[in-house]
Design an enzyme around this catalytic site. Sequence first.
Site, PDB file in Angstrom:
ATOM      1  N   ARG A   1      10.708   7.522  -1.490  1.00 29.87           N
ATOM      2  CA  ARG A   1      12.134   7.622  -1.819  1.00 29.87           C
ATOM      3  C   ARG A   1      12.447   7.166  -3.251  1.00 29.87           C
ATOM      4  NH1 ARG A   1      13.529   4.380   3.609  1.00 29.87           N
ATOM      5  NH2 ARG A   1      11.329   3.854   3.303  1.00 29.87           N
TER       6      ARG A   1
ATOM      7  N   ALA B   1       0.810  -1.223   0.000  1.00 25.36           N
ATOM      8  CA  ALA B   1       0.000   0.000   0.000  1.00 25.36           C
ATOM      9  C   ALA B   1       0.839   1.267   0.000  1.00 25.36           C
ATOM     10  CB  ALA B   1      -0.933  -0.011   1.204  1.00 25.36           C
TER      11      ALA B   1
ATOM     12  N   GLY C   1       5.842  -6.248  -0.286  1.00 26.83           N
ATOM     13  CA  GLY C   1       5.883  -6.119  -1.748  1.00 26.83           C
ATOM     14  C   GLY C   1       7.158  -5.487  -2.274  1.00 26.83           C
TER      15      GLY C   1
ATOM     16  N   GLY D   1       0.708   2.694   8.541  1.00 27.81           N
ATOM     17  CA  GLY D   1       1.822   1.837   8.956  1.00 27.81           C
ATOM     18  C   GLY D   1       1.571   0.373   8.643  1.00 27.81           C
TER      19      GLY D   1
ATOM     20  N   ASN E   1      13.679   0.580  -1.309  1.00 29.00           N
ATOM     21  CA  ASN E   1      13.020   1.847  -1.006  1.00 29.00           C
ATOM     22  C   ASN E   1      13.447   2.961  -1.959  1.00 29.00           C
ATOM     23  OD1 ASN E   1      11.814   0.702   1.321  1.00 29.00           O
ATOM     24  ND2 ASN E   1      13.708   1.037   2.454  1.00 29.00           N
TER      25      ASN E   1
ATOM     26  N   LYS F   1       9.676  -9.996 -41.358  1.00 25.22           N
ATOM     27  CA  LYS F   1       8.453  -9.989 -40.544  1.00 25.22           C
ATOM     28  C   LYS F   1       7.454 -10.991 -41.086  1.00 25.22           C
ATOM     29  CE  LYS F   1       4.738  -8.190 -41.222  1.00 25.22           C
ATOM     30  NZ  LYS F   1       3.570  -7.418 -41.647  1.00 25.22           N
TER      31      LYS F   1
ATOM     32  N   ALA G   1      20.852  -7.991 -52.411  1.00 30.29           N
ATOM     33  CA  ALA G   1      20.863  -6.801 -51.548  1.00 30.29           C
ATOM     34  C   ALA G   1      19.818  -5.797 -52.006  1.00 30.29           C
ATOM     35  CB  ALA G   1      22.239  -6.155 -51.582  1.00 30.29           C
TER      36      ALA G   1
HETATM   37  C1  UD1 Z   1      10.057  -2.149   7.191  1.00 33.97           C
HETATM   38  C2  UD1 Z   1      10.098  -2.634   8.659  1.00 33.97           C
HETATM   39  C3  UD1 Z   1      11.540  -2.742   9.100  1.00 33.97           C
HETATM   40  C4  UD1 Z   1      12.281  -3.684   8.176  1.00 33.97           C
HETATM   41  C5  UD1 Z   1      12.164  -3.275   6.718  1.00 33.97           C
HETATM   42  C6  UD1 Z   1      12.681  -4.386   5.824  1.00 33.97           C
HETATM   43  C7  UD1 Z   1       8.087  -1.791   9.781  1.00 33.97           C
HETATM   44  C8  UD1 Z   1       7.533  -0.782  10.686  1.00 33.97           C
HETATM   45  N1  UD1 Z   1       9.388  -1.692   9.499  1.00 33.97           N
HETATM   46  O1  UD1 Z   1      10.620  -0.846   7.161  1.00 33.97           O
HETATM   47  O2  UD1 Z   1      11.598  -3.226  10.438  1.00 33.97           O
HETATM   48  O3  UD1 Z   1      13.659  -3.724   8.562  1.00 33.97           O
HETATM   49  O4  UD1 Z   1      10.771  -3.078   6.364  1.00 33.97           O
HETATM   50  O5  UD1 Z   1      12.666  -4.019   4.481  1.00 33.97           O
HETATM   51  O6  UD1 Z   1       7.364  -2.665   9.353  1.00 33.97           O
HETATM   52  N2  UD1 Z   1       3.161  -0.544   3.647  1.00 33.97           N
HETATM   53  C9  UD1 Z   1       1.794  -0.633   3.601  1.00 33.97           C
HETATM   54  N3  UD1 Z   1       1.063   0.242   4.359  1.00 33.97           N
HETATM   55  C10 UD1 Z   1       1.631   1.172   5.143  1.00 33.97           C
HETATM   56  C11 UD1 Z   1       3.043   1.250   5.180  1.00 33.97           C
HETATM   57  C12 UD1 Z   1       3.768   0.376   4.420  1.00 33.97           C
HETATM   58  O7  UD1 Z   1       1.232  -1.474   2.908  1.00 33.97           O
HETATM   59  O8  UD1 Z   1       0.881   1.927   5.800  1.00 33.97           O
HETATM   60  C13 UD1 Z   1       3.957  -1.494   2.822  1.00 33.97           C
HETATM   61  C14 UD1 Z   1       4.869  -0.832   1.830  1.00 33.97           C
HETATM   62  O9  UD1 Z   1       4.232  -0.698   0.576  1.00 33.97           O
HETATM   63  C15 UD1 Z   1       6.042  -1.796   1.751  1.00 33.97           C
HETATM   64  C16 UD1 Z   1       6.039  -2.472   3.117  1.00 33.97           C
HETATM   65  O10 UD1 Z   1       4.775  -2.235   3.684  1.00 33.97           O
HETATM   66  O11 UD1 Z   1       5.828  -2.766   0.744  1.00 33.97           O
HETATM   67  C17 UD1 Z   1       7.130  -1.944   4.020  1.00 33.97           C
HETATM   68  O12 UD1 Z   1       6.958  -0.561   4.216  1.00 33.97           O
HETATM   69  P1  UD1 Z   1       8.193   0.438   4.174  1.00 33.97           P
HETATM   70  O13 UD1 Z   1       7.665   1.818   4.396  1.00 33.97           O
HETATM   71  O14 UD1 Z   1       9.025   0.189   3.015  1.00 33.97           O
HETATM   72  O15 UD1 Z   1       8.950  -0.007   5.524  1.00 33.97           O
HETATM   73  P2  UD1 Z   1      10.482   0.137   5.873  1.00 33.97           P
HETATM   74  O16 UD1 Z   1      10.743   1.501   6.362  1.00 33.97           O
HETATM   75  O17 UD1 Z   1      11.313  -0.347   4.774  1.00 33.97           O
HETATM   76 CA    CA Z   2      10.902  -1.111   2.696  1.00 30.69          CA
END
Ligand code: UD1
Ligand code: CA
Length: 462
Positions: free
Chosen positions: A15, A10, A107, A84, A231, A355, A384
Amino acid sequence: MSLEVVILAAGKGKRMNSQLPKVLHKVANKPMLFHVIETAFQLSPSAIHIVVGHKSELIEEALKDLPCDISRIVQVSHQKELLGTGDAVASALPKINEESDVLVLYGDNPLTPLDDIQRLTALLEDNPLCVLSAYARDPFGYGRIVRNEEGFLKEIVEEKDASEQIRKIKEINSGIMVTTAKVLRKYLPMIKNDNNQGEYYLTDLAGILVKENKIVDVLQSSNFDLLTGVNSKPQLAFAERTYQSIQANKLLAQGVTLADPNRFDLRGSLKCGQDVFIDINCIFEGNVTLGNNVQIGAGCVIKNCTIDDDSIISPYTIMEDSTICKKNTIGPFARLRPGNVLNDEVHVGNFVEVKKSTLGVGTKSGHLSYLGDAVIGKNVNIGAGTITCNYDGANKFKTVIGDDVFVGSDSQLVAPVEIKNGVTIAAGTTVTKHTQMDENSLILTRAQSVKIDSYVRPTKKK
Ligand code: UD1
Ligand code: CA
């Protein structure tokens, strides 16, 4: 016990600096999310839940491209606000069976290793929650695994909330965890957002269970590179190179010779016979099959093609959706657009475009020609600059050329047209459907030349 997988997708991916949602960025020309889904599918789960939020419509559209055996078990859950990772899992929970085990994947982890998640799910028998960790050379940005004096997991602390001391810990949280629907129902609501990002961290589940006197198991992966969370674009590039080096090494182990495994890209699947040689900077896309002793020159792009034994593809040849039989020599600089069948011992040389055409055994087109919508017999020589004029501005027409035909250089074959067996077409001839011919006849167009004596060439104006 049945297993359901939740894949978090989601997030915005701020970044990445891009309009495209992060999980749709590609590794080996496939969205990162698809890599994770395909790995999850290999665990034979009863359902795969994709949590979407930011630009969810783009992700749902992309999911339509999944193969149907996978899409049958894929369910989409909408996270209303991006609060989160804890909140993201909570938004999939209503669709998860009360009795199921639940594996959470991210994902943005395109290289998620199958063997690690298999071992992780097996651990669930003993403890209510198991997380996958790894040692990172540079743990910056990751959640840290904090252990107590006895070495058991105490909590997971995110980079942004970590003290100086905790930031020094090199054991990182991969984000991947396995638990049960029951544990999630009971403990997810206890997660708070009183942290530096104001988010509901899924990782807080670990600390909460420990406080409830439960043991949280930690499985250490031996390969941090495969757990790279993507990221940013540098991390995407790293994931791409890591993925490609795994594929190159697999081919090397099978006996394929790669001139340089660091300059090899496979964006699909490649099956090779024995003694295949692949020079530098080639790209293979879709499904490609190479027979025994096939040689691929530098810089070729080959998509959905089968190339049979002993064929040589010279540098900078581009080919798509074509079947190349045995002992062909193609290129350098040849272009095969979709729909060709080149029978044994065909030669297609430089700057020849082909083709939707079939070329018979031993037929040659050495230089600078266009062969489109043509059915060409055996042992034909295409000189040619020969052009099949297959398009009248509105419709396409076919050119049929019999066996043993010789087409002189710079000829135009205006389709629809049929050239009979053994015909010789003199250089510079235009052949149309009205051209008279019998088998083995000679056809020629000759405009009268004009001579002007003592001709003065133009000179440059001062
Ligand atoms: C997250 C972990 C961290 C870990 C790292 C590994 C948490 C709080 N932190 O950090 O401990 O070391 O991954 O790569 O979980 N997402 C949602 N909804 C949200 C927020 C995020 O679906 O509200 C999804 C993102 O699309 C992504 C995944 O969750 O696919 C991880 O989120 P991201 O923001 O990348 O977390 P990190 O800061 O990398
Ligand atoms: Ca991540």
